[in-house]
Motif scaffolding. Sequence first.
Motif, mmCIF file in Angstrom:
data_model
loop_
_atom_site.group_PDB
_atom_site.id
_atom_site.type_symbol
_atom_site.label_atom_id
_atom_site.label_comp_id
_atom_site.label_asym_id
_atom_site.label_seq_id
_atom_site.Cartn_x
_atom_site.Cartn_y
_atom_site.Cartn_z
ATOM 1 N N ASP A 348 -21.181 -27.598 -26.719
ATOM 2 C CA ASP A 348 -21.840 -26.299 -26.652
ATOM 3 C C ASP A 348 -20.951 -25.384 -25.812
ATOM 4 O OD1 ASP A 348 -23.706 -24.276 -26.905
ATOM 5 O OD2 ASP A 348 -25.406 -25.533 -26.304
ATOM 6 N N GLU A 349 -21.345 -24.093 -25.743
ATOM 7 C CA GLU A 349 -20.675 -23.211 -24.792
ATOM 8 C C GLU A 349 -21.069 -23.614 -23.374
ATOM 9 O OE1 GLU A 349 -22.505 -21.853 -27.331
ATOM 10 O OE2 GLU A 349 -20.919 -21.095 -28.651
ATOM 11 N N TYR A 350 -20.109 -23.456 -22.467
ATOM 12 C CA TYR A 350 -20.326 -23.950 -21.112
ATOM 13 C C TYR A 350 -19.410 -23.192 -20.158
ATOM 14 C CZ TYR A 350 -19.980 -27.241 -17.155
ATOM 15 O OH TYR A 350 -19.973 -27.802 -15.909
ATOM 16 N N THR A 351 -19.876 -23.011 -18.916
ATOM 17 C CA THR A 351 -19.034 -22.385 -17.894
ATOM 18 C C THR A 351 -19.349 -22.993 -16.539
ATOM 19 O OG1 THR A 351 -18.213 -20.267 -17.059
ATOM 20 C CG2 THR A 351 -20.604 -20.487 -17.313
ATOM 21 N N HIS A 352 -18.512 -22.724 -15.582
ATOM 22 C CA HIS A 352 -18.690 -23.242 -14.227
ATOM 23 C C HIS A 352 -19.318 -22.176 -13.332
ATOM 24 C CE1 HIS A 352 -15.435 -26.599 -14.581
ATOM 25 N NE2 HIS A 352 -16.639 -27.061 -14.824
ATOM 26 N N VAL A 353 -20.516 -22.451 -12.831
ATOM 27 C CA VAL A 353 -21.188 -21.515 -11.921
ATOM 28 C C VAL A 353 -21.842 -22.217 -10.736
ATOM 29 C CG1 VAL A 353 -21.668 -19.710 -13.631
ATOM 30 C CG2 VAL A 353 -23.296 -21.595 -13.338
ATOM 31 N N THR A 354 -21.763 -23.547 -10.665
ATOM 32 C CA THR A 354 -22.618 -24.259 -9.714
ATOM 33 C C THR A 354 -21.892 -24.785 -8.474
ATOM 34 O OG1 THR A 354 -22.329 -26.381 -10.874
ATOM 35 C CG2 THR A 354 -24.161 -24.969 -11.577
ATOM 36 N N ALA A 355 -20.602 -24.484 -8.313
ATOM 37 C CA ALA A 355 -19.880 -24.997 -7.134
ATOM 38 C C ALA A 355 -18.980 -23.933 -6.518
ATOM 39 C CB ALA A 355 -19.060 -26.230 -7.515
ATOM 40 N N PRO A 356 -19.512 -22.772 -6.155
ATOM 41 C CA PRO A 356 -18.651 -21.689 -5.659
ATOM 42 C C PRO A 356 -18.045 -21.941 -4.286
ATOM 43 C CG PRO A 356 -20.959 -21.083 -5.453
ATOM 44 C CD PRO A 356 -20.919 -22.357 -6.240
ATOM 45 N N LEU A 357 -18.626 -22.829 -3.491
ATOM 46 C CA LEU A 357 -18.010 -23.147 -2.207
ATOM 47 C C LEU A 357 -16.732 -23.952 -2.385
ATOM 48 C CD1 LEU A 357 -21.130 -24.130 -0.059
ATOM 49 C CD2 LEU A 357 -19.720 -22.082 0.218
ATOM 50 N N ARG A 358 -16.611 -24.632 -3.516
ATOM 51 C CA ARG A 358 -15.499 -25.564 -3.718
ATOM 52 C C ARG A 358 -14.579 -25.196 -4.873
ATOM 53 N NH1 ARG A 358 -19.010 -30.707 -4.490
ATOM 54 N NH2 ARG A 358 -20.563 -29.153 -5.072
ATOM 55 N N ARG A 359 -14.959 -24.203 -5.687
ATOM 56 C CA ARG A 359 -14.163 -23.862 -6.864
ATOM 57 C C ARG A 359 -14.195 -22.351 -7.051
ATOM 58 N NH1 ARG A 359 -16.313 -27.551 -11.101
ATOM 59 N NH2 ARG A 359 -18.037 -26.074 -11.021
ATOM 60 N N LEU A 360 -13.034 -21.748 -7.133
ATOM 61 C CA LEU A 360 -12.904 -20.290 -7.131
ATOM 62 C C LEU A 360 -13.650 -19.628 -8.280
ATOM 63 C CD1 LEU A 360 -11.452 -17.726 -5.982
ATOM 64 C CD2 LEU A 360 -9.609 -18.240 -7.601
ATOM 65 N N VAL A 361 -13.514 -20.145 -9.492
ATOM 66 C CA VAL A 361 -14.020 -19.458 -10.674
ATOM 67 C C VAL A 361 -15.532 -19.277 -10.634
ATOM 68 C CG1 VAL A 361 -14.314 -21.554 -12.062
ATOM 69 C CG2 VAL A 361 -13.835 -19.387 -13.203
ATOM 70 N N ASP A 362 -16.245 -20.166 -9.944
ATOM 71 C CA ASP A 362 -17.707 -20.124 -9.952
ATOM 72 C C ASP A 362 -18.251 -18.859 -9.305
ATOM 73 O OD1 ASP A 362 -16.667 -22.851 -10.159
ATOM 74 O OD2 ASP A 362 -18.759 -23.479 -10.191
ATOM 75 N N ARG A 363 -17.550 -18.370 -8.274
ATOM 76 C CA ARG A 363 -18.002 -17.132 -7.624
ATOM 77 C C ARG A 363 -17.955 -15.969 -8.616
ATOM 78 N NH1 ARG A 363 -14.669 -13.562 -4.004
ATOM 79 N NH2 ARG A 363 -13.228 -15.320 -3.842
ATOM 80 N N PHE A 364 -16.899 -15.885 -9.390
ATOM 81 C CA PHE A 364 -16.746 -14.804 -10.359
ATOM 82 C C PHE A 364 -17.743 -14.953 -11.511
ATOM 83 C CE2 PHE A 364 -12.912 -14.792 -7.952
ATOM 84 C CZ PHE A 364 -12.420 -13.497 -7.993
ATOM 85 N N ALA A 365 -17.871 -16.162 -12.034
ATOM 86 C CA ALA A 365 -18.779 -16.386 -13.157
ATOM 87 C C ALA A 365 -20.226 -16.134 -12.760
ATOM 88 C CB ALA A 365 -18.616 -17.811 -13.677
ATOM 89 N N GLY A 366 -20.604 -16.544 -11.554
ATOM 90 C CA GLY A 366 -21.964 -16.282 -11.092
ATOM 91 C C GLY A 366 -22.243 -14.805 -10.961
ATOM 92 N N GLU A 367 -21.239 -14.054 -10.510
ATOM 93 C CA GLU A 367 -21.414 -12.608 -10.361
ATOM 94 C C GLU A 367 -21.594 -11.930 -11.707
ATOM 95 O OE1 GLU A 367 -22.081 -9.797 -7.497
ATOM 96 O OE2 GLU A 367 -21.445 -11.858 -7.154
ATOM 97 N N VAL A 368 -20.860 -12.402 -12.724
ATOM 98 C CA VAL A 368 -21.030 -11.861 -14.080
ATOM 99 C C VAL A 368 -22.471 -12.054 -14.539
ATOM 100 C CG1 VAL A 368 -20.404 -12.168 -16.506
ATOM 101 C CG2 VAL A 368 -18.617 -12.148 -14.761
ATOM 102 N N CYS A 369 -23.001 -13.260 -14.370
ATOM 103 C CA CYS A 369 -24.350 -13.562 -14.844
ATOM 104 C C CYS A 369 -25.410 -12.757 -14.094
ATOM 105 C CB CYS A 369 -24.627 -15.052 -14.716
ATOM 106 S SG CYS A 369 -23.620 -16.076 -15.809
ATOM 107 N N ALA A 370 -25.248 -12.636 -12.784
ATOM 108 C CA ALA A 370 -26.221 -11.871 -11.994
ATOM 109 C C ALA A 370 -26.262 -10.422 -12.453
ATOM 110 C CB ALA A 370 -25.875 -11.958 -10.515
ATOM 111 N N ALA A 371 -25.100 -9.844 -12.735
ATOM 112 C CA ALA A 371 -25.047 -8.456 -13.189
ATOM 113 C C ALA A 371 -25.651 -8.306 -14.587
ATOM 114 C CB ALA A 371 -23.596 -7.967 -13.186
ATOM 115 N N LEU A 372 -25.374 -9.252 -15.470
ATOM 116 C CA LEU A 372 -25.908 -9.163 -16.828
ATOM 117 C C LEU A 372 -27.426 -9.207 -16.831
ATOM 118 C CD1 LEU A 372 -23.414 -11.477 -18.791
ATOM 119 C CD2 LEU A 372 -23.506 -8.975 -18.790
ATOM 120 N N VAL A 373 -28.005 -10.094 -16.031
ATOM 121 C CA VAL A 373 -29.461 -10.203 -15.999
ATOM 122 C C VAL A 373 -30.089 -8.984 -15.319
ATOM 123 C CG1 VAL A 373 -31.395 -11.521 -15.035
ATOM 124 C CG2 VAL A 373 -29.486 -12.711 -16.128
#
Length: 481
Positions: A348-373
Amino acid sequence: MPRRHLHLKAADGERLRAGFAALRADLGLPGAFPPAALAEADAAAVTGARTVPGGRTRRDATDLPFLTIDPAGSRDLDQAMHLERRGTGYRVHYAIADVAAWVTPGGAIDTEAMRRVETLYLPDGSIPLHPPVLSEGPASLLPGQDAPALLWILDLDADGELVGTDVHRATVRSRRRFDYREVQRAVDAGTAEEPLALLRDIGLLRERAERDRGGISLPIPEQEVVEARGTWHLEFRAPIPAEGWNAQISLLTGMAAADLMTYAGVGILRTLPDAPATALAQLRRVARALEVDWPDGTTYGDVIRALDPARPNNAAFLQEATGLLRGAGYTAFDAGVPELATHAAVADEYTHVTAPLRRLVDRFAGEVCAALVAGTDIPDWVMGRLHELPKAMETGDRKAHEVERECVDLVEAAVLEPYVGEHFDGIVVDLNDRQDAGTVQLRRPAVRAKFAGPGLKLGAPARVRLTDADLGRRRVRFAPG
């Protein structure tokens, strides 16, 4: 590709500590944080989280009794959950540390995080992505403290299928932390109460959904270093069910986030193409050699789910199966869904959003989702770097794999050093085309090493003699026994 995990269960010893110090220097791994980043982190820890963008308020979710599940001793806690029944289905509250609340775009911490990309884990300690004064302090979802989070609310039907998604900024408070073995013991003993008991129910439903859509999770055994009576041993530890249930909550969130991104046509996905037919054919040959049953018409995912990782031939097959997962990467997009949008292992489609303290991309991906909602513009600091992230993450992942490989080599050399000249029994788990060199997995200790000799056969027993175990070179060599 899933990584081999390595844990030290006993004191590591002076020579091993020196070996890890040399490894860090040889690989040019980051050391202390720059003074500017430390000063910025100290100031943020004192002044508190930044305000929510756009003047919006952070919702108060401290009434929910969140809990965390992590490896024992962890302090950089990215996720906290609260599970509850919702009619005939379920509601998952999944709080993810809101790292953007602590990191100023373009500031010293942000700049250093872009350089580090992800937390690196070594047996003698980690190299964190963010200064520990934040990542193991107010930014972490430690029990008993109020912390800013991106709170995902995921509604599931009776079959565990996702039927509703929301995400917003909130303040949460974890009530209790568990490690995986605590969870497993409580569930097995029947003493786990809701909401913890629901982790098994939801996890099993999500595992069934994964199977139905053709996805797969590889239960790769972990290597553990154990000291007994002054000698070192490496042992494989098979993952326990609670780890899989917990992982399903993270996968569920990543899939929900990907749905938001693909619907809006903007974001960054974790992608993996389907394994080529040649790779599947090779894995079938490995299965026959290792006496792993693979009936005609059965998918490789169903074969893997039937395996016992504690059995040596099963563990060897699982390690070979990781070859089907090579080629994973990140795909950024802002003008519609890319051609390759799925992750073959997730199916399926999938992205990384659940480990922002340990992985850089999650901070950016989480911000995208928060803005979209929220229906607001995605921040400029996200959009300005979105297309830089795939290359940055590729570099970081490559470095993490290198660190892991070198750590394994070092510990294997340390464990085997006293036994140079002795013989070991193993099984051939990999061969070259000429069938005169490959990899042997020892029955004990849990070592996989290069081996050369005539007349090798995949899956066959091998009697080998240890000829070299060099800590300085992080090298182990065997010869025919």
